[in-house]
Design an enzyme around this catalytic site. Sequence first.
Site, PDB file in Angstrom:
ATOM      1  CG  HIS A  57       8.104  37.467  11.530  1.00  0.00           C
ATOM      2  ND1 HIS A  57       8.668  37.909  10.352  1.00  0.00           N
ATOM      3  CD2 HIS A  57       7.818  38.591  12.239  1.00  0.00           C
ATOM      4  CE1 HIS A  57       8.718  39.233  10.354  1.00  0.00           C
ATOM      5  NE2 HIS A  57       8.191  39.672  11.502  1.00  0.00           N
ATOM      6  CG  HIS A  59       8.240  42.313  15.844  1.00  0.00           C
ATOM      7  ND1 HIS A  59       9.320  42.958  15.302  1.00  0.00           N
ATOM      8  CD2 HIS A  59       7.531  41.831  14.794  1.00  0.00           C
ATOM      9  CE1 HIS A  59       9.267  42.884  13.973  1.00  0.00           C
ATOM     10  NE2 HIS A  59       8.188  42.198  13.646  1.00  0.00           N
ATOM     11  CG  LEU A  60       9.573  38.007  21.925  1.00  0.00           C
ATOM     12  CD1 LEU A  60      10.589  37.054  22.553  1.00  0.00           C
ATOM     13  CD2 LEU A  60       8.160  37.637  22.355  1.00  0.00           C
ATOM     14  NE  ARG A  61       7.519  46.205  19.421  1.00  0.00           N
ATOM     15  CZ  ARG A  61       7.499  46.191  18.101  1.00  0.00           C
ATOM     16  NH1 ARG A  61       8.573  45.846  17.402  1.00  0.00           N
ATOM     17  NH2 ARG A  61       6.421  46.527  17.445  1.00  0.00           N
ATOM     18  CG  ASN A  85      11.942  45.399  14.584  1.00  0.00           C
ATOM     19  OD1 ASN A  85      11.822  44.427  15.330  1.00  0.00           O
ATOM     20  ND2 ASN A  85      10.903  46.046  14.082  1.00  0.00           N
ATOM     21  CE  LYS A 150      12.394  40.788   8.563  1.00  0.00           C
ATOM     22  NZ  LYS A 150      11.485  41.282   9.591  1.00  0.00           N
ATOM     23  CG  HIS A 187       9.635  44.194   5.774  1.00  0.00           C
ATOM     24  ND1 HIS A 187       8.796  44.282   6.867  1.00  0.00           N
ATOM     25  CD2 HIS A 187       9.067  44.965   4.812  1.00  0.00           C
ATOM     26  CE1 HIS A 187       7.779  45.076   6.579  1.00  0.00           C
ATOM     27  NE2 HIS A 187       7.932  45.516   5.329  1.00  0.00           N
ATOM     28  CG  HIS A 225       5.584  40.080   7.277  1.00  0.00           C
ATOM     29  ND1 HIS A 225       6.117  40.650   6.147  1.00  0.00           N
ATOM     30  CD2 HIS A 225       6.331  40.544   8.309  1.00  0.00           C
ATOM     31  CE1 HIS A 225       7.120  41.423   6.490  1.00  0.00           C
ATOM     32  NE2 HIS A 225       7.272  41.367   7.794  1.00  0.00           N
ATOM     33  CG  LEU A 270       3.729  48.838   7.396  1.00  0.00           C
ATOM     34  CD1 LEU A 270       4.865  49.825   7.643  1.00  0.00           C
ATOM     35  CD2 LEU A 270       3.035  49.149   6.070  1.00  0.00           C
ATOM     36  CG  ASP A 298       4.849  40.884  11.568  1.00  0.00           C
ATOM     37  OD1 ASP A 298       5.848  41.170  12.263  1.00  0.00           O
ATOM     38  OD2 ASP A 298       4.370  41.665  10.718  1.00  0.00           O
ATOM     39  CG  HIS A 302       3.448  49.417  17.813  1.00  0.00           C
ATOM     40  ND1 HIS A 302       4.646  50.095  17.722  1.00  0.00           N
ATOM     41  CD2 HIS A 302       3.448  48.533  16.792  1.00  0.00           C
ATOM     42  CE1 HIS A 302       5.340  49.645  16.689  1.00  0.00           C
ATOM     43  NE2 HIS A 302       4.633  48.685  16.103  1.00  0.00           N
ATOM     44  CB  ALA A 314       2.939  49.535  10.972  1.00  0.00           C
TER      45      ALA A 314
HETATM   46  C1  NCD Z   1       6.623  45.459  12.856  1.00  0.00           C
HETATM   47  C2  NCD Z   1       7.032  46.157  14.152  1.00  0.00           C
HETATM   48  O1  NCD Z   1       6.207  46.884  14.711  1.00  0.00           O
HETATM   49  O2  NCD Z   1       8.152  45.936  14.614  1.00  0.00           O
HETATM   50  N1  NCD Z   1       5.417  46.053  12.353  1.00  0.00           N
HETATM   51  C3  NCD Z   1       4.550  45.510  11.482  1.00  0.00           C
HETATM   52  O3  NCD Z   1       3.605  46.192  11.078  1.00  0.00           O
HETATM   53  N2  NCD Z   1       4.659  44.284  11.074  1.00  0.00           N
HETATM   54  C4  NCD Z   1       7.748  45.517  11.889  1.00  0.00           C
HETATM   55  C5  NCD Z   1       7.572  44.603  10.710  1.00  0.00           C
HETATM   56  O4  NCD Z   1       7.651  43.382  10.840  1.00  0.00           O
HETATM   57  O5  NCD Z   1       7.338  45.115   9.621  1.00  0.00           O
HETATM   58 ZN    ZN Z   2       7.701  41.639  11.745  1.00  0.00          ZN
END
Ligand code: NCD
Ligand code: ZN
Length: 396
Positions: A57, A59-61, A85, A150, A187, A225, A270, A298, A302, A314
């Site tokens: 899990h 997030h690479l953006r 996302n 997802k 989620h 998560h 989150l 996760d 940001h 988050a």
């Molecule tokens: C994640 C995100 O920033 O894309 N943020 C987070 O707090 N975990 C989204 C997610 O997995 O809830």
């Molecule tokens: Zn996530």
Amino acid sequence: MNYVQISSLIFSQVGKSVMIDPQYYSLLFPLFDDIERFDTMTDSIRELTILQPDDWHIHLRDDLALSTTVPHAASSFNRVICMPNLVPPVKNAQDAIAYRARIMEQLAASDLSLERKSAFDPRMTLYLTDNTTAQDIELAAQSGIVQAVKLYPAGATTNSADGVTNINACVDVFEALEKYNLPLLIHGEVTQDHIDIFDREKRFLDEVLAQIIVKFPTLKIVVEHITTSDAADFVLSQGNHVAATITPQHLMFNRNHLLVGGIKPHFYCLPILKRESHQKVLLDVATSGNPKFFLGTDSAPHATDKKEAACGCAGCYSAATALPLYATAFDSIGKIDKLEGFASRFGAQFYGLPLNESTITLVNTPMQVPTDYPYFDGASLTPLMAGETLPWSIKA
Ligand code: NCD
Ligand code: ZN
């Protein structure tokens, strides 16, 4: 006796700061072709060599962010499950193929070793919306690169505005997932405004997920998560088709770290950190050797100024230091010997993928987490535990 059992035996018998008792050499050496593949302890030096881990899990953006996130993730993980996302989200196989190509472009442009470049294998996910069809799932399954789908309840977290508003309307999609054996990654939080943020995970499990499981009894599900003992119990009470990922922050911290003595935005993610009793249960299940629980960072970048703000985003960023973080968490309760299963075996087993063959070595030489990394457009990225010292690092 296998490798992990022997590791446990050594740790339990000789503790942390003495030589391996010679009586155990005879136990160890005949069992290993490669004698470097075991934990060594000489005086205070300990090393742990494990199969290369995967991150189930992350997030690479997208776009410019990838030049930071991809090398960080690829430096230690082989397979990573890339969250969809983006803005706009990854909604179908075509989007997933294009997103994977952008990731691979950044990988090629990075200064990672050839070995790491060829080992890195981003696996894609689709973002379930109210408009996803069974045919989208069929095409995703046929693509060979989409590993899962997802589910974000609409509004649950960052970039989830396009998420599902009525889970009961997803029947065709869930049937297709069952048919093609694609896992549903969830989620797990309800989103109604009046429900307390600390109760949202449990309410989702009781009111939503329990019903999905009854209606789709062979659907593979990962509760992503998890943050509560309720979620750990829930997963334990289900069959082997229901598993969970656990982040480093939920193993190492609780809501006091987030809120006592001033608000710490870099602990805000989150689902939100819960009370200490939940943290302890998560650490117990993660280190229990139960294959239902496996690694998912996760890691969610940001820019620093977006987190240190009146309305901060988050997400905790941990991609570059995830393994030392997990090692520190496991070692904090004397369970470092359980790290390999959690980080490198159980996720692959759940997804029906082969285990990695290469290894990575952790050593208890302290490392300082960078205070920040350069991010795109002149911004910076502050990692989890920025500037702090971890007792474990990755051996060069
Ligand atoms: C994640 C995100 O920033 O894309 N943020 C987070 O707090 N975990 C989204 C997610 O997995 O809830
Ligand atoms: Zn996530």
